[in-house]
Design a protein around this motif. Structure first.
Motif, PDB file in Angstrom:
ATOM      1  N   SER A   1       1.626   3.823  -3.363  1.00 46.16           N
ATOM      2  CA  SER A   1       0.533   4.916  -3.091  1.00 46.16           C
ATOM      3  C   SER A   1       0.498   6.003  -4.182  1.00 46.16           C
ATOM      4  O   SER A   1      -0.351   6.495  -4.432  1.00 46.16           O
ATOM      5  CB  SER A   1       0.980   5.730  -1.769  1.00 46.16           C
TER       6      SER A   1
ATOM      7  N   GLU B   1       0.753  -1.204   0.130  1.00 48.32           N
ATOM      8  CA  GLU B   1      -0.073   0.026   0.058  1.00 48.32           C
ATOM      9  C   GLU B   1       0.747   1.313  -0.114  1.00 48.32           C
ATOM     10  O   GLU B   1       0.551   2.256  -0.739  1.00 48.32           O
ATOM     11  CB  GLU B   1      -0.901   0.035   1.228  1.00 48.32           C
ATOM     12  N   ASP B   2       1.802   1.193   0.830  1.00 50.10           N
ATOM     13  CA  ASP B   2       2.674   2.260   1.004  1.00 50.10           C
ATOM     14  C   ASP B   2       3.757   2.535  -0.481  1.00 50.10           C
ATOM     15  O   ASP B   2       3.904   3.581  -1.025  1.00 50.10           O
ATOM     16  CB  ASP B   2       3.982   2.177   2.057  1.00 50.10           C
TER      17      ASP B   2
END
Length: 235
Positions: free
Chosen positions: A180, A176-177
């Motif tokens: 992003s 997710e990071d």
């Protein structure tokens, strides 16, 4: 995903091109979002550089393809333009707008697929973004735009891509990071979805590649906001 525009005033040719693109998609694993315009003025009106490839008919009623291409080039130097025509006397003007190629009517699938492959190669050299994924056998280089979504299950992550599926050990939060900045969104604790591939939302689920992925109630408003923002930026 490749954003492709068909600018063609004859429905029969537009339908044939769409059929050819869908066939090529199945054969190559490239994923297309197709938009249809019936005249040059339609695509130039409010153009925001949202397309990777434009298949442009030359002879149209309100604004011909050459004029439309000239207007588009004022705003977008990167989009690949291919002309659709039954006339070969536009070569000099075509070079002036940096047209990649011509597709001659009547269009054969073999010739079209060869030219489309050339166009895709050109845009991938410019826009491909990769991430490195740790596999048991080493590091796998994954094209960000090939990822439909990532599913978390226990300590494993299942990547669903245009080139197939694979499973690794990992945490969804880490990806997710990592993703992003590439229009990915966590629809619930188990899914990280690529907004580029969302075909719709219904019954509390987003639709991606023919599958329904649950959107949690807590994330629904944020998800819809992110999707709306992405769609607006792609227009």
């Amino acid at each position: 995903m490749i954003n492709l525009a068909i600018v063609e005033d004859e429905d029969s040719y537009a339908s044939q091109l769409t059929e050819y693109i869908n066939k090529y998609q199945e054969e190559s694993g490239n994923y297309f979002k197709i938009s249809r315009f019936s005249d040059g003025d339609e695509i130039t009106n409010g153009y925001k550089g949202q397309f990777d490839i434009i298949l442009m008919d030359i002879e149209m009623k309100l604004m011909d393809g050459m004029t439309a291409a000239e207007e588009i080039r004022k705003l977008d130097q990167d989009v690949v333009i291919m002309f659709i025509t039954n006339m070969t006397n536009y070569a000099i003007r075509g070079y002036q707008v940096d047209a990649l190629d011509y597709v001659l009517k009547p269009v054969s699938y073999f010739a079209f697929s060869q030219k489309l492959g050339r166009a895709i190669s050109k845009i991938k050299k410019k826009t491909t973004n990769f991430i490195s994924v740790d596999m048991p056998s080493g590091v796998k280089k994954v094209d960000v735009d090939s990822i439909f979504y990532i599913e978390s299950g226990g300590h494993n992550l299942n990547f669903y891509t245009t080139n197939g599926e694979f499973i690794i050990r990992g945490k969804l939060g880490d990806y997710e990071d990592l993703l992003s900045g590439y229009n990915f969104f966590r629809s619930n604790k188990g899914y990280l979805v690529n907004l580029k591939f969302v075909d719709g939302v219904e019954k509390g689920c987003c639709l991606i590649a023919g599958k329904q992925l649950l959107i949690s109630r807590a994330r629904k408003n944020d998800f819809m906001s992110a999707l709306t923002d992405y769609m607006a930026s792609s227009i």
